[in-house]
Design a protein around this motif. Structure first.
Motif, PDB file in Angstrom:
ATOM      1  N   UNK A 143       0.803  -1.222   0.000  1.00  9.55           N
ATOM      2  CA  UNK A 143       0.000   0.000   0.000  1.00  9.55           C
ATOM      3  C   UNK A 143       0.839   1.276   0.000  1.00  9.55           C
ATOM      4  N   UNK A 144       2.155   1.143   0.074  1.00  9.70           N
ATOM      5  CA  UNK A 144       3.029   2.314  -0.037  1.00  9.70           C
ATOM      6  C   UNK A 144       3.351   2.639  -1.490  1.00  9.70           C
ATOM      7  N   UNK A 145       2.867   1.803  -2.411  1.00  6.52           N
ATOM      8  CA  UNK A 145       3.217   1.991  -3.823  1.00  6.52           C
ATOM      9  C   UNK A 145       1.940   2.177  -4.655  1.00  6.52           C
ATOM     10  N   UNK A 146       1.387   3.383  -4.662  1.00  6.52           N
ATOM     11  CA  UNK A 146       0.118   3.609  -5.356  1.00  6.52           C
ATOM     12  C   UNK A 146       0.202   3.387  -6.870  1.00  6.52           C
ATOM     13  N   UNK A 147       1.415   3.429  -7.431  1.00  3.44           N
ATOM     14  CA  UNK A 147       1.582   3.203  -8.871  1.00  3.44           C
ATOM     15  C   UNK A 147       0.996   1.857  -9.302  1.00  3.44           C
ATOM     16  N   UNK A 148       1.028   0.897  -8.395  1.00  7.88           N
ATOM     17  CA  UNK A 148       0.502  -0.433  -8.711  1.00  7.88           C
ATOM     18  C   UNK A 148      -0.953  -0.343  -9.176  1.00  7.88           C
ATOM     19  N   UNK A 149      -1.691   0.558  -8.566  1.00  8.15           N
ATOM     20  CA  UNK A 149      -3.130   0.612  -8.819  1.00  8.15           C
ATOM     21  C   UNK A 149      -3.457   1.066 -10.227  1.00  8.15           C
ATOM     22  N   UNK A 150      -2.608   1.918 -10.772  1.00  6.86           N
ATOM     23  CA  UNK A 150      -2.880   2.358 -12.139  1.00  6.86           C
ATOM     24  C   UNK A 150      -2.682   1.185 -13.106  1.00  6.86           C
ATOM     25  N   UNK A 151      -1.640   0.428 -12.857  1.00  2.63           N
ATOM     26  CA  UNK A 151      -1.410  -0.732 -13.713  1.00  2.63           C
ATOM     27  C   UNK A 151      -2.528  -1.765 -13.526  1.00  2.63           C
ATOM     28  N   UNK A 152      -2.951  -1.939 -12.298  1.00  6.28           N
ATOM     29  CA  UNK A 152      -4.072  -2.845 -11.955  1.00  6.28           C
ATOM     30  C   UNK A 152      -5.302  -2.457 -12.780  1.00  6.28           C
ATOM     31  N   UNK A 153      -5.554  -1.170 -12.868  1.00  5.05           N
ATOM     32  CA  UNK A 153      -6.713  -0.707 -13.640  1.00  5.05           C
ATOM     33  C   UNK A 153      -6.562  -1.066 -15.125  1.00  5.05           C
ATOM     34  N   UNK A 154      -5.415  -0.766 -15.687  1.00  4.81           N
ATOM     35  CA  UNK A 154      -5.224  -1.072 -17.116  1.00  4.81           C
ATOM     36  C   UNK A 154      -5.346  -2.576 -17.379  1.00  4.81           C
ATOM     37  N   UNK A 155      -4.735  -3.358 -16.493  1.00  2.19           N
ATOM     38  CA  UNK A 155      -4.783  -4.814 -16.694  1.00  2.19           C
ATOM     39  C   UNK A 155      -6.221  -5.324 -16.583  1.00  2.19           C
ATOM     40  N   UNK A 185      -4.535  -7.882  -9.481  1.00  3.05           N
ATOM     41  CA  UNK A 185      -3.689  -7.079  -8.580  1.00  3.05           C
ATOM     42  C   UNK A 185      -2.331  -7.756  -8.415  1.00  3.05           C
ATOM     43  N   UNK A 186      -2.366  -9.070  -8.292  1.00  2.00           N
ATOM     44  CA  UNK A 186      -1.108  -9.811  -8.176  1.00  2.00           C
ATOM     45  C   UNK A 186      -0.270  -9.655  -9.453  1.00  2.00           C
ATOM     46  N   UNK A 187      -0.952  -9.679 -10.594  1.00  5.89           N
ATOM     47  CA  UNK A 187      -0.233  -9.476 -11.863  1.00  5.89           C
ATOM     48  C   UNK A 187       0.401  -8.088 -11.888  1.00  5.89           C
ATOM     49  N   UNK A 188      -0.333  -7.091 -11.400  1.00  3.40           N
ATOM     50  CA  UNK A 188       0.218  -5.731 -11.363  1.00  3.40           C
ATOM     51  C   UNK A 188       1.437  -5.662 -10.441  1.00  3.40           C
ATOM     52  N   UNK A 189       1.360  -6.356  -9.288  1.00  2.22           N
ATOM     53  CA  UNK A 189       2.500  -6.419  -8.361  1.00  2.22           C
ATOM     54  C   UNK A 189       3.764  -6.887  -9.082  1.00  2.22           C
ATOM     55  N   UNK A 190       3.565  -7.864  -9.942  1.00  2.00           N
ATOM     56  CA  UNK A 190       4.706  -8.510 -10.588  1.00  2.00           C
ATOM     57  C   UNK A 190       5.155  -7.717 -11.823  1.00  2.00           C
ATOM     58  N   UNK A 191       4.164  -7.398 -12.666  1.00  2.00           N
ATOM     59  CA  UNK A 191       4.503  -6.782 -13.955  1.00  2.00           C
ATOM     60  C   UNK A 191       5.045  -5.362 -13.788  1.00  2.00           C
ATOM     61  N   UNK A 192       4.662  -4.687 -12.701  1.00  2.00           N
ATOM     62  CA  UNK A 192       5.169  -3.319 -12.523  1.00  2.00           C
ATOM     63  C   UNK A 192       6.697  -3.295 -12.418  1.00  2.00           C
ATOM     64  N   UNK A 209       6.873   3.326 -11.249  1.00  2.00           N
ATOM     65  CA  UNK A 209       6.554   4.563 -11.972  1.00  2.00           C
ATOM     66  C   UNK A 209       7.118   4.515 -13.389  1.00  2.00           C
ATOM     67  N   UNK A 210       8.320   3.986 -13.524  1.00  2.00           N
ATOM     68  CA  UNK A 210       8.934   3.901 -14.856  1.00  2.00           C
ATOM     69  C   UNK A 210       8.084   3.005 -15.760  1.00  2.00           C
ATOM     70  N   UNK A 211       7.607   1.890 -15.205  1.00  2.00           N
ATOM     71  CA  UNK A 211       6.770   0.977 -15.987  1.00  2.00           C
ATOM     72  C   UNK A 211       5.453   1.645 -16.369  1.00  2.00           C
ATOM     73  N   UNK A 212       4.805   2.267 -15.392  1.00  2.00           N
ATOM     74  CA  UNK A 212       3.493   2.868 -15.639  1.00  2.00           C
ATOM     75  C   UNK A 212       3.605   3.986 -16.684  1.00  2.00           C
ATOM     76  N   UNK A 213       4.700   4.726 -16.615  1.00  2.00           N
ATOM     77  CA  UNK A 213       4.885   5.797 -17.596  1.00  2.00           C
ATOM     78  C   UNK A 213       4.952   5.215 -19.008  1.00  2.00           C
ATOM     79  N   UNK A 214       5.685   4.143 -19.162  1.00  2.00           N
ATOM     80  CA  UNK A 214       5.778   3.527 -20.493  1.00  2.00           C
ATOM     81  C   UNK A 214       4.446   2.927 -20.908  1.00  2.00           C
ATOM     82  N   UNK A 215       3.739   2.352 -19.946  1.00  2.00           N
ATOM     83  CA  UNK A 215       2.439   1.753 -20.245  1.00  2.00           C
ATOM     84  C   UNK A 215       1.464   2.823 -20.742  1.00  2.00           C
ATOM     85  N   UNK A 216       1.462   3.957 -20.073  1.00  2.00           N
ATOM     86  CA  UNK A 216       0.602   5.064 -20.516  1.00  2.00           C
ATOM     87  C   UNK A 216       0.925   5.437 -21.962  1.00  2.00           C
TER      88      UNK A 216
END
Ligand code: TRP
Length: 327
Positions: free
Chosen positions: A81-93, A129-136, A314-321
């Protein structure tokens, strides 16, 4: 170096079974891979929506894993829960996962059966969510037990599907890293099966000498061998497994001979096991107490972990966006 990510389910205190299973594997892996570990506190909300004190239980888990030998300088440890970036990836996935395939996941079906009044969307999308944990972190390997196979399938599916839809080779498909094959299976003290929290047959790393001794002395045995060199029934084999874990080879051989010539006295054997287990657990317990008494230090360790994890995510999410089309 290959990246490894693993989530820790925040369920109760560590016992010897955890220690000789997952935890020791993590400790070994941290020297061979680029590892990151995290405490999956969001995931626990799917089954425990109103936890007592999330921060404090995360600290407890952190203290126990550190006491077992995880080195946060080498392998950062963070709290999910200290890494909110995970949630954006969770949403896309989640946008590319289908109701039917998530409903087919066995752990979902099981939990839905266990909590029919709370079949929430978080439970359904637990694997995403688990996939986001890993793929991020674009991890190559995930150390998991057998029970996580289907969730890992979903993680790979998420990676494949994302790559396919957007025509990229962005996410590697994370592979299962089975520690359970190499790990020592610690038996329970009740004579059958393995040590597990739900079985109530555990020696916890927090147990003091008196508690450990009491538990060992109560362990199930039989009435003893009647023929020399007879095969050992499971309850007895289990006692010998404890010796293999905690005692010297010499001690093991001594009692093995006693078994073979039918002169074994289980009381003596248990006393020996208790003493050797106490000696194994004591230094870990002391370190747990040491870490536990220093919340500020635990918070610093978690903050460092979060910093590293957030940068990576964050680096992953930026590229994903960018790939999706937010330009
Ligand atoms: N589902 C895992 C378990 O129950 C915990 C977990 C959450 C996890 N996210 C993860 C494990 C990511 C590995 C990677 O044990």
């Amino acid at each position: 170096m290959d990246k490894v990510v693993s989530g820790i389910r925040p369920t109760g205190n560590l016992h010897l079974g955890n220690y000789f299973g997952a935890v020791k594997s993590f400790v070994q892996m941290q020297t061979q891979y680029d590892c990151m570990f995290f405490i999956a506190d969001w995931h626990s909300l799917t089954t425990h929506p109103k936890p007592e004190d999330i921060r404090q239980s995360a600290r407890t888990i952190l203290a126990e894993y550190l006491a077992c030998g995880l080195e946060p300088e080498r392998a950062p440890i963070y709290i999910q829960s200290d890494v909110p970036e995970t949630l954006e990836l969770y949403l896309y996935l989640n946008m590319n996962m289908y109701l039917g395939e998530l409903e087919r996941v066995t752990t979902f079906k099981e939990k839905a059966r266990k909590q029919p009044d709370n079949v929430n969307a978080g439970l359904l999308t637990y694997p995403t969510l688990m996939a986001a944990d890993i793929l991020q972190h674009r991890a190559a390997y995930v150390p998991v037990g057998k029970d996580q196979e289907q969730n890992m399938e979903v993680a790979r599916k998420c990676a494949r599907r994302f790559n396919h839809i957007y025509g990229v080779e962005f996410f590697p498909e994370p592979q299962n890293f089975y520690f359970s094959e190499k790990a020592l299976k610690v038996p329970g003290l009740d004579g059958s099966g393995k040590m597990g929290k739900s079985e109530g047959n555990c020696i916890y790393l927090r147990d003091d000498d008196k508690t450990i001794t009491k538990k060992v002395m109560r362990a199930v045995t039989d009435s003893g061998p009647t023929e020399p060199n007879s095969p050992k029934p499971e309850v007895i084999e289990n006692l010998f497994t404890f010796m293999r874990i905690a005692s010297t080879d010499e001690t093991y051989r001594y009692f093995d001979e006693k078994w073979n010539d039918c002169s074994i006295r289980y009381g003596d054997m248990k006393k020996q096991i208790a003493a050797d287990l106490c000696a194994t657990v004591a230094p870990i317990r002391e370190r747990i107490l040491e870490y536990s008494s220093d919340s500020a230090r635990l918070d610093r360790i978690a903050a460092h972990g979060a910093e590293v994890a957030r940068a990576s995510a964050a680096a992953t999410v930026q590229e994903v966006r960018h790939i999706i089309g937010f330009k």
